[in-house]
Motif scaffolding. Structure first.
Motif, PDB file in Angstrom:
ATOM      1  N   ALA A  68      36.741  16.612 -78.488  1.00 37.84           N
ATOM      2  CA  ALA A  68      36.383  15.320 -79.077  1.00 37.84           C
ATOM      3  C   ALA A  68      37.399  14.244 -78.677  1.00 37.84           C
ATOM      4  O   ALA A  68      37.032  13.113 -78.364  1.00 37.84           O
ATOM      5  CB  ALA A  68      36.309  15.439 -80.594  1.00 37.84           C
ATOM      6  N   LEU A 140      24.115  10.319 -81.973  1.00 35.27           N
ATOM      7  CA  LEU A 140      25.389  10.441 -81.268  1.00 35.27           C
ATOM      8  C   LEU A 140      25.194  10.871 -79.827  1.00 35.27           C
ATOM      9  O   LEU A 140      25.955  10.460 -78.954  1.00 35.27           O
ATOM     10  CB  LEU A 140      26.305  11.419 -82.015  1.00 35.27           C
ATOM     11  N   TYR A 145      27.629  10.083 -76.502  1.00 34.20           N
ATOM     12  CA  TYR A 145      27.610  10.758 -75.209  1.00 34.20           C
ATOM     13  C   TYR A 145      26.896   9.953 -74.137  1.00 34.20           C
ATOM     14  O   TYR A 145      27.018  10.272 -72.954  1.00 34.20           O
ATOM     15  CB  TYR A 145      26.946  12.133 -75.336  1.00 34.20           C
TER      16      TYR A 145
ATOM     17  N   GLU B  18      35.299  14.319 -85.735  1.00 36.26           N
ATOM     18  CA  GLU B  18      35.169  15.308 -84.659  1.00 36.26           C
ATOM     19  C   GLU B  18      34.033  16.286 -84.902  1.00 36.26           C
ATOM     20  O   GLU B  18      33.386  16.717 -83.938  1.00 36.26           O
ATOM     21  CB  GLU B  18      36.480  16.088 -84.540  1.00 36.26           C
ATOM     22  N   TYR B  20      31.170  15.760 -86.042  1.00 35.15           N
ATOM     23  CA  TYR B  20      29.909  15.200 -85.567  1.00 35.15           C
ATOM     24  C   TYR B  20      29.844  15.200 -84.049  1.00 35.15           C
ATOM     25  O   TYR B  20      28.784  15.415 -83.461  1.00 35.15           O
ATOM     26  CB  TYR B  20      29.722  13.785 -86.106  1.00 35.15           C
ATOM     27  N   ILE B  21      30.979  14.922 -83.437  1.00 34.69           N
ATOM     28  CA  ILE B  21      31.000  14.920 -81.972  1.00 34.69           C
ATOM     29  C   ILE B  21      30.695  16.320 -81.459  1.00 34.69           C
ATOM     30  O   ILE B  21      29.907  16.504 -80.525  1.00 34.69           O
ATOM     31  CB  ILE B  21      32.369  14.438 -81.457  1.00 34.69           C
ATOM     32  N   GLU B  22      31.330  17.313 -82.074  1.00 37.12           N
ATOM     33  CA  GLU B  22      31.081  18.700 -81.676  1.00 37.12           C
ATOM     34  C   GLU B  22      29.626  19.081 -81.924  1.00 37.12           C
ATOM     35  O   GLU B  22      28.982  19.746 -81.109  1.00 37.12           O
ATOM     36  CB  GLU B  22      31.991  19.642 -82.484  1.00 37.12           C
ATOM     37  N   GLU B  23      29.124  18.656 -83.062  1.00 38.22           N
ATOM     38  CA  GLU B  23      27.752  19.008 -83.454  1.00 38.22           C
ATOM     39  C   GLU B  23      26.754  18.458 -82.444  1.00 38.22           C
ATOM     40  O   GLU B  23      25.725  19.080 -82.153  1.00 38.22           O
ATOM     41  CB  GLU B  23      27.485  18.430 -84.842  1.00 38.22           C
TER      42      GLU B  23
END
Lengths: 185, 497
Positions: A68, A140, A145, B18, B20-23
């Motif tokens: 991240a 997201l 991304y 983080e 959420y980013i990983e998810e």
């Protein structure tokens, strides 16, 4: 190699840290940069800048999620590059994303209120939390991304038009939330 | 483009947490799922006897699927399968059964008498008329291959925060029957028929009936009570702060009854505060999962920003061990008091609400520490989700079907319309009908009818009614029982001069 080991290499100032980071996250970082910049050359340079940024920032930073953290660095560097070189050209990628995100802007509030980064972050966090997992991921994957809409549509099994409609509803929802919180950008 | 403003938002998105980013790293799924835990929802046991929609003044009804501001702004294009409304009320859904082998003839009547502009806005109908509701009667002549007692389920779209007046009334052979309420899994807010199908997915009823999780995870509880501190010129908002240090990996902290605070997840330091004048209850709770806090302190302040210490402000801290499930049960008891008596959740079995809450947490992450860390403010967020997420509820009842005979099942319900709140279609009100969604009953005949037609104009419909300049010339049509969906968009007829 585990992230904790890679981070330890940074802290030891062992240059293997960059090699290991490149091996583990090179594709990931390149993918984000390419989505945002739409230029393989620019994406490669941005990723290269990311390794330098990581070397300079760690230590003292100690990311709990290296993936991240690197992704954030890539996003920020991509934006800087876009600002420098592509803004006026209206290239796709970040230009498209920013144009879409304009739908999320709350209407100007009449009461004077200074923007607090924390307030915006908290409101965004709370809004994301209330979404279903799939909607959160969709939002997201598009706006963090930079995944192209066509690809997202394929992932979700929706027509591009249906997906665009869904994305618009999500952006409008965020806008309403920010307005309700009295957030002025 | 407001570039500077958008870039601020871009930066904020960059900084999301983080987890959420990983998810979001993995591609989105095509098939919707309803939770990491074994398949959703509660058995909510509600005994209802009687026609509940004719309530006296004072009830409020929340739209089951309304999320303000969500919509594409392109206007009311009606109920076609691939279009959406800003607010989608959901269709009239068909009866279903636990057992197989049932057949039925079905008639659905849409009564638009509430659209009569000459009606007085008295207490009984005022609210329903203001919402441009339609009164629906969904009737079945039910037969069985083999005689017996059958368990039947009548579905309707709602959230658990909706008013009890939305609950349908069921008659079997002319007699009102007692029903039990079963809540289905929560899902994405539907904006269209297609979304509705996706919400229910496959096997929705069976998933609604599966057992709920309970959380036996041990927690260390810090209960703050006996708050003291008076407001004065020098202490405008007496506030108690509970500050702590935790291991950011081995500990997770959440709260109930606090007003705010901060949490540095990486550094391990955090604080929660309670404004004495704004506190919700007599006790505020801080729950610690995993390893206990390494350090904590309590301090009083004269202001809500916790900048001016005040010796006269404080609370008593009691520490004890419990389980997360026990604490959630306690908090539900506290939470229910905050609601009006005519909300669905007030009638729910407390174990069911508890199970739903446990499910919300486990849906965030099967690792409870990680799940708790995702809560922005506290466990109140979990309860908000349980109450306000979209789902389908069922009324469960039984009926004896003798050999060679048909049983008359008649369901009366209030339907709010689907609509757009802006755009060219904002005057239209959409009502739709599901033919088979979620039902295992074989329908041999299906008819739709409309009454109160003099009070409406029809903009669009695919039921097959004959219309002339928006006026219905026929009021009853036979429908293909194998078809899955119909819609109509109506509006109030102009006042006659």
């Amino acid at each position: 190699m585990e992230d904790t080991v890679i981070i330890a290499l940074y802290w030891e100032r062992n240059e293997r840290a960059i090699e290991e980071t490149r091996e583990k996250y090179g594709g990931y970082c390149y993918g984000i940069a390419l989505n945002l910049l739409h230029s393989p050359e620019d994406a490669e340079e941005t990723v290269s800048d990311t390794w330098h940024a990581a070397w300079n920032a760690i230590p003292p930073e100690k990311p709990s999620s290296l993936r991240a953290w690197l992704g954030r660095v890539v996003r920020n560097l991509s934006l800087s590059r876009w600002n420098r070189e592509h803004r006026k050209k209206r290239d796709p990628g970040i230009t498209e994303l920013l144009s879409e995100l304009e739908d999320c802007l709350p209407s100007p509030v009449t009461v004077e209120s200074a923007l607090e980064e924390k307030e915006l972050a908290a409101a965004l966090d709370a809004w994301l939390w209330k979404l279903s997992r799939e909607d959160r991921r969709l939002f997201l994957r598009r706006y963090w991304y930079g995944t192209p809409l066509q690809q997202l549509a394929k992932e979700r099994g929706l027509s591009p038009a249906r997906l665009a409609q869904k994305m618009l509803r999500l952006r409008r929802s965020l806008k309403t939330t920010l307005e309700k919180e009295g957030i002025s950008l | 483009m407001n570039e500077d403003r958008v870039l601020v938002l871009y930066d904020a998105i960059t900084a999301v947490r983080e987890e959420y980013i990983e998810e979001a790293a993995a591609p989105c799924r095509k098939v919707r799922h309803w939770g990491a835990w074994a398949a959703a929802a509660a058995c909510l046991f509600l005994l209802i006897g009687g026609w509940s929609f004719l309530q006296p003044l004072g009830f409020t009804i929340v739209n089951p699927f309304f999320r303000a501001g969500q919509g594409d702004g392109t206007g009311g294009s009606g109920g076609q399968d691939d279009t959406a409304y800003h607010y989608y009320a959901g269709p009239v859904l068909p009866l279903t059964a636990e057992e197989e082998g049932l057949t039925a003839e079905r008639e659905v009547e849409y009564d638009f008498s509430l659209y009569d502009v000459s009606l007085k806005d008295d207490g009984r109908y005022a609210y329903l008329r203001s919402r441009q509701a339609c009164l629906v009667t969904d009737s079945y002549m039910l037969t069985a291959g083999e005689p017996g007692t059958f368990t039947l389920y009548y579905p309707f779209a709602a959230t658990l925060a909706d008013d009890t007046a939305l609950v349908p009334t069921v008659k079997v052979n002319g007699e009102v029957v007692k029903t039990e309420l079963v809540a289905g899994p929560e899902g994405d807010t539907p904006f269209s028929w297609e979304d509705m199908k996706a919400l229910m997915g496959d096997d929705y009823l069976n998933r609604s009936l599966e057992a709920l999780p309970r959380l036996e995870e041990r927690v260390t509880v810090y209960a703050l009570s006996d708050f003291h501190g008076r407001e004065s010129k020098t202490a405008k908002n007496p506030t108690v702060e509970f500050a702590y240090t935790q291991d950011p990996v081995k500990t997770a902290v959440t709260t109930w009854g606090f007003n705010g605070g901060s949490n540095d997840l990486q550094g391990g330091k955090g604080s929660r505060h309670v404004s004495i004048r704004e506190r919700r209850g007599s006790t505020a709770y801080l729950l610690v999962l995993g390893e206990d806090l390494t350090d904590w302190s309590i301090r009083g302040y004269a202001d809500g920003a916790c900048e001016t210490p005040s010796e006269g402000v404080g609370a008593t801290v009691t520490k004890y061990e419990s389980t997360l499930g026990e604490m959630l049960a306690l908090f539900w008891k506290d939470y229910r008091g905050a609601f009006l008596e005519n909300k669905l959740q007030v009638l729910l079995n407390k174990n069911a609400l508890l199970g739903l809450s446990c499910g919300v947490l486990l849906d965030r992450s099967s690792n409870l520490l990680a799940a708790v860390r995702t809560l922005p403010f506290g466990l109140e967020d979990v309860f908000d989700q349980v109450l306000h997420r979209s789902r389908v509820l069922y009324l469960r009842f039984t009926a004896d079907i003798p050999a060679g005979e048909a049983v008359d099942i008649r369901v009366s319900l209030v339907k709010y319309p689907s609509y757009d709140h802006t755009g060219r279609g904002r005057e239209r009100r959409g009502f739709d009908l599901a033919g088979k969604l979620g039902s295992n009953i074989a329908f041999t005949r299906l008819e739709a009818s409309v009454t109160g037609t003099e009070h409406i104009v029809v903009y669009r419909q695919d039921f097959g009614f004959e219309t002339e300049n928006g006026v219905l010339k026929t009021t009853r049509v036979a429908l293909d029982p194998n078809r899955e969906h119909w819609y109509m968009d109506v509006g109030a007829a102009p006042k006659k001069k």
